[in-house]
Design a protein around this motif. Structure first.
Motif, PDB file in Angstrom:
ATOM      1  N   THR A  39       0.854  -1.187   0.000  1.00 12.99           N
ATOM      2  CA  THR A  39       0.000   0.000   0.000  1.00 12.99           C
ATOM      3  C   THR A  39       0.889   1.235   0.000  1.00 12.99           C
ATOM      4  OG1 THR A  39      -1.688  -1.182   1.237  1.00 12.99           O
ATOM      5  CG2 THR A  39      -1.838   1.223   1.217  1.00 12.99           C
ATOM      6  N   ALA A  40       0.726   2.068  -1.036  1.00 12.52           N
ATOM      7  CA  ALA A  40       1.536   3.285  -1.149  1.00 12.52           C
ATOM      8  C   ALA A  40       1.013   4.335  -0.180  1.00 12.52           C
ATOM      9  CB  ALA A  40       1.483   3.815  -2.572  1.00 12.52           C
ATOM     10  N   GLN A  41       1.903   5.057   0.461  1.00 10.48           N
ATOM     11  CA  GLN A  41       1.544   6.124   1.391  1.00 10.48           C
ATOM     12  C   GLN A  41       1.555   7.454   0.645  1.00 10.48           C
ATOM     13  OE1 GLN A  41       0.586   5.566   4.507  1.00 10.48           O
ATOM     14  NE2 GLN A  41       0.900   3.372   4.183  1.00 10.48           N
ATOM     15  N   PRO A  42       0.503   8.263   0.805  1.00 13.13           N
ATOM     16  CA  PRO A  42       0.496   9.570   0.138  1.00 13.13           C
ATOM     17  C   PRO A  42       1.552  10.487   0.749  1.00 13.13           C
ATOM     18  CG  PRO A  42      -1.438   9.314   1.536  1.00 13.13           C
ATOM     19  CD  PRO A  42      -0.707   8.013   1.559  1.00 13.13           C
ATOM     20  N   LYS A  43       2.095  11.370  -0.092  1.00 11.93           N
ATOM     21  CA  LYS A  43       3.091  12.325   0.377  1.00 11.93           C
ATOM     22  C   LYS A  43       2.428  13.340   1.294  1.00 11.93           C
ATOM     23  CE  LYS A  43       5.991  12.056  -3.700  1.00 11.93           C
ATOM     24  NZ  LYS A  43       6.584  12.790  -4.804  1.00 11.93           N
ATOM     25  N   LYS A  44       3.158  13.742   2.313  1.00  9.55           N
ATOM     26  CA  LYS A  44       2.627  14.757   3.219  1.00  9.55           C
ATOM     27  C   LYS A  44       2.715  16.114   2.540  1.00  9.55           C
ATOM     28  CE  LYS A  44       3.735  12.347   7.468  1.00  9.55           C
ATOM     29  NZ  LYS A  44       4.429  12.401   8.760  1.00  9.55           N
ATOM     30  N   ALA A  45       1.636  16.859   2.629  1.00  7.72           N
ATOM     31  CA  ALA A  45       1.606  18.195   2.034  1.00  7.72           C
ATOM     32  C   ALA A  45       2.314  19.168   2.966  1.00  7.72           C
ATOM     33  CB  ALA A  45       0.172  18.632   1.816  1.00  7.72           C
ATOM     34  N   GLU A  46       3.092  20.057   2.361  1.00 12.65           N
ATOM     35  CA  GLU A  46       3.753  21.067   3.158  1.00 12.65           C
ATOM     36  C   GLU A  46       2.716  22.065   3.652  1.00 12.65           C
ATOM     37  OE1 GLU A  46       7.041  22.914   1.198  1.00 12.65           O
ATOM     38  OE2 GLU A  46       7.796  21.017   0.441  1.00 12.65           O
ATOM     39  N   PRO A  47       2.891  22.549   4.863  1.00 12.29           N
ATOM     40  CA  PRO A  47       1.917  23.507   5.363  1.00 12.29           C
ATOM     41  C   PRO A  47       1.899  24.763   4.497  1.00 12.29           C
ATOM     42  CG  PRO A  47       3.795  23.331   6.853  1.00 12.29           C
ATOM     43  CD  PRO A  47       3.973  22.304   5.786  1.00 12.29           C
ATOM     44  N   VAL A  48       0.695  25.250   4.253  1.00 14.70           N
ATOM     45  CA  VAL A  48       0.542  26.436   3.424  1.00 14.70           C
ATOM     46  C   VAL A  48       0.862  27.656   4.282  1.00 14.70           C
ATOM     47  CG1 VAL A  48      -1.072  27.776   2.050  1.00 14.70           C
ATOM     48  CG2 VAL A  48      -1.213  25.292   2.057  1.00 14.70           C
ATOM     49  N   GLY A  49       1.674  28.526   3.755  1.00 14.41           N
ATOM     50  CA  GLY A  49       2.038  29.732   4.483  1.00 14.41           C
ATOM     51  C   GLY A  49       2.113  30.899   3.527  1.00 14.41           C
ATOM     52  N   PRO A  50       2.666  32.002   3.995  1.00 14.31           N
ATOM     53  CA  PRO A  50       2.799  33.166   3.128  1.00 14.31           C
ATOM     54  C   PRO A  50       3.653  32.846   1.898  1.00 14.31           C
ATOM     55  CG  PRO A  50       3.224  33.733   5.424  1.00 14.31           C
ATOM     56  CD  PRO A  50       3.135  32.244   5.346  1.00 14.31           C
ATOM     57  N   ALA A  51       3.298  33.450   0.777  1.00 18.09           N
ATOM     58  CA  ALA A  51       3.984  33.213  -0.494  1.00 18.09           C
ATOM     59  C   ALA A  51       5.325  33.944  -0.541  1.00 18.09           C
ATOM     60  CB  ALA A  51       3.103  33.681  -1.639  1.00 18.09           C
ATOM     61  N   THR A  52       6.236  33.439  -1.375  1.00 19.96           N
ATOM     62  CA  THR A  52       7.521  34.099  -1.604  1.00 19.96           C
ATOM     63  C   THR A  52       7.615  34.638  -3.028  1.00 19.96           C
ATOM     64  OG1 THR A  52       8.536  31.987  -2.182  1.00 19.96           O
ATOM     65  CG2 THR A  52       8.744  32.712   0.108  1.00 19.96           C
ATOM     66  N   THR A  53       6.630  34.325  -3.859  1.00 24.56           N
ATOM     67  CA  THR A  53       6.480  34.946  -5.179  1.00 24.56           C
ATOM     68  C   THR A  53       5.015  35.287  -5.335  1.00 24.56           C
ATOM     69  OG1 THR A  53       6.096  32.863  -6.313  1.00 24.56           O
ATOM     70  CG2 THR A  53       8.367  33.623  -6.240  1.00 24.56           C
ATOM     71  N   PHE A  54       4.715  36.385  -6.013  1.00 24.35           N
ATOM     72  CA  PHE A  54       3.326  36.793  -6.181  1.00 24.35           C
ATOM     73  C   PHE A  54       3.186  37.673  -7.404  1.00 24.35           C
ATOM     74  CE2 PHE A  54       5.416  39.583  -3.176  1.00 24.35           C
ATOM     75  CZ  PHE A  54       5.100  40.856  -3.599  1.00 24.35           C
ATOM     76  N   SER A  55       1.932  37.819  -7.837  1.00 22.96           N
ATOM     77  CA  SER A  55       1.603  38.571  -9.040  1.00 22.96           C
ATOM     78  C   SER A  55       1.943  40.042  -8.886  1.00 22.96           C
ATOM     79  CB  SER A  55       0.093  38.423  -9.306  1.00 22.96           C
ATOM     80  OG  SER A  55      -0.348  39.349 -10.266  1.00 22.96           O
ATOM     81  N   GLY A  56       2.207  40.706  -9.982  1.00 23.92           N
ATOM     82  CA  GLY A  56       2.502  42.134  -9.992  1.00 23.92           C
ATOM     83  C   GLY A  56       1.263  42.988 -10.021  1.00 23.92           C
ATOM     84  N   GLU A  57       0.116  42.407  -9.709  1.00 25.49           N
ATOM     85  CA  GLU A  57      -1.160  43.135  -9.705  1.00 25.49           C
ATOM     86  C   GLU A  57      -1.936  42.710  -8.464  1.00 25.49           C
ATOM     87  OE1 GLU A  57      -3.360  46.019 -11.342  1.00 25.49           O
ATOM     88  OE2 GLU A  57      -1.670  45.214 -12.447  1.00 25.49           O
ATOM     89  N   GLY A  58      -2.076  43.611  -7.477  1.00 23.45           N
ATOM     90  CA  GLY A  58      -2.853  43.272  -6.295  1.00 23.45           C
ATOM     91  C   GLY A  58      -2.379  43.989  -5.048  1.00 23.45           C
ATOM     92  N   GLU A  59      -3.032  43.654  -3.909  1.00 20.16           N
ATOM     93  CA  GLU A  59      -2.680  44.215  -2.605  1.00 20.16           C
ATOM     94  C   GLU A  59      -2.505  43.050  -1.645  1.00 20.16           C
ATOM     95  OE1 GLU A  59      -4.099  47.761   0.393  1.00 20.16           O
ATOM     96  OE2 GLU A  59      -5.548  46.955  -1.012  1.00 20.16           O
ATOM     97  N   TYR A  60      -1.405  43.032  -0.875  1.00 17.82           N
ATOM     98  CA  TYR A  60      -1.033  41.907  -0.038  1.00 17.82           C
ATOM     99  C   TYR A  60      -0.692  42.378   1.368  1.00 17.82           C
ATOM    100  CZ  TYR A  60      -0.402  40.058  -4.731  1.00 17.82           C
ATOM    101  OH  TYR A  60      -0.595  39.700  -6.035  1.00 17.82           O
ATOM    102  N   LEU A  61      -1.042  41.585   2.392  1.00 20.55           N
ATOM    103  CA  LEU A  61      -0.662  41.853   3.773  1.00 20.55           C
ATOM    104  C   LEU A  61       0.618  41.078   4.053  1.00 20.55           C
ATOM    105  CD1 LEU A  61      -1.096  43.005   6.596  1.00 20.55           C
ATOM    106  CD2 LEU A  61      -2.643  41.085   7.068  1.00 20.55           C
ATOM    107  N   VAL A  62       1.672  41.789   4.401  1.00 10.92           N
ATOM    108  CA  VAL A  62       2.980  41.173   4.641  1.00 10.92           C
ATOM    109  C   VAL A  62       2.909  40.393   5.955  1.00 10.92           C
ATOM    110  CG1 VAL A  62       5.453  41.569   4.924  1.00 10.92           C
ATOM    111  CG2 VAL A  62       4.115  43.052   3.408  1.00 10.92           C
ATOM    112  N   GLY A  63       3.351  39.144   5.904  1.00 12.03           N
ATOM    113  CA  GLY A  63       3.305  38.255   7.055  1.00 12.03           C
ATOM    114  C   GLY A  63       2.123  37.302   6.990  1.00 12.03           C
ATOM    115  N   GLU A  64       1.068  37.673   6.274  1.00  8.85           N
ATOM    116  CA  GLU A  64      -0.092  36.790   6.111  1.00  8.85           C
ATOM    117  C   GLU A  64      -0.202  36.299   4.669  1.00  8.85           C
ATOM    118  OE1 GLU A  64      -4.837  37.376   6.214  1.00  8.85           O
ATOM    119  OE2 GLU A  64      -3.779  37.944   8.061  1.00  8.85           O
ATOM    120  N   ASP A  65      -0.196  37.225   3.699  1.00  6.59           N
ATOM    121  CA  ASP A  65      -0.284  36.848   2.287  1.00  6.59           C
ATOM    122  C   ASP A  65       1.098  36.546   1.706  1.00  6.59           C
ATOM    123  OD1 ASP A  65      -3.051  37.347   2.357  1.00  6.59           O
ATOM    124  OD2 ASP A  65      -2.763  39.447   1.828  1.00  6.59           O
ATOM    125  N   ILE A  66       2.070  37.351   2.070  1.00  5.65           N
ATOM    126  CA  ILE A  66       3.440  37.180   1.569  1.00  5.65           C
ATOM    127  C   ILE A  66       4.408  37.262   2.748  1.00  5.65           C
ATOM    128  CG2 ILE A  66       3.013  37.996  -0.773  1.00  5.65           C
ATOM    129  CD1 ILE A  66       3.970  40.747   0.043  1.00  5.65           C
TER     130      ILE A  66
END
Length: 190
Positions: free
Chosen positions: A100-127
């Protein structure tokens, strides 16, 4: 049904090359009645539909809407390996091992380190906080960025801003708001 008028005698070459009676020409079988032709047509259509249905069923297809498949959480693939031990003329025993194959553990989702050049982001939460760079404007009108202390949009909330005609960098601190317009993607460099 008999013909009320007798057939006139047929004349032609006989077996000895002379003239004599000629046998009547064979008659074509009577046309099938319309009802029999319809039965044949409907039977052929039913046979084709049967074979198409069998082909679809053998292909496996997806469940129809309203049907449900196994809805238990998490993928549980099972791999079965069957090996046949070498033997003589008699059939050899079969060894089956199930893994029985074990599924890979997903990395916890956190703030992004790359993002679109169009938008508004909260530093520490979104990025993530840090220094980011961009290759510059997305089009011909320049790239605008703004650091702000809140998301009010008021002129007094702006900490720093700039219009870039080429590549640029900006350092963002936790709790700030970062607004970007018409810029290429931003990437964290430190």
């Amino acid at each position: 049904m008999t013909n009320p008028t007798p057939n006139p005698p047929q004349h032609g070459h006989g077996p000895q090359g002379g003239w004599g009676p000629t046998p009547p020409a064979p008659q074509a079988p009577p046309n099938l009645p319309v009802r029999n032709r319809q039965r044949i047509k409907y039977g052929a259509t039913a046979a084709v539909a049967l074979f198409v249905g069998i082909g679809i069923g053998a292909a496996g297809g997806e469940p129809a809407s309203g049907e449900t498949s196994d809805t238990k959480a998490g993928p549980r693939p099972t791999v079965t390996v069957t090996e046949t031990a070498p033997g003589e003329a008699a059939p050899a025993p079969t060894v089956t091992e199930t893994v029985t194959a074990q599924p890979k553990k997903a990395e916890p989702v956190g703030p992004a380190t790359t993002f679109s050049g169009e938008g508004e982001y909260l530093v520490g939460e979104d990025i993530k906080p840090g220094t980011y760079k961009t290759a510059g404007p997305e089009g011909e009108f320049g790239c605008y960025w703004e650091r702000a202390k809140d998301a009010s949009g008021e002129f007094g909330s702006i900490i720093a801003n700039n219009n870039l005609e080429g590549p640029g960098r900006v350092t963002l601190n936790k709790g700030e708001y970062f607004k970007t317009n018409r810029c290429q993607e931003w990437k964290r460099v430190s």
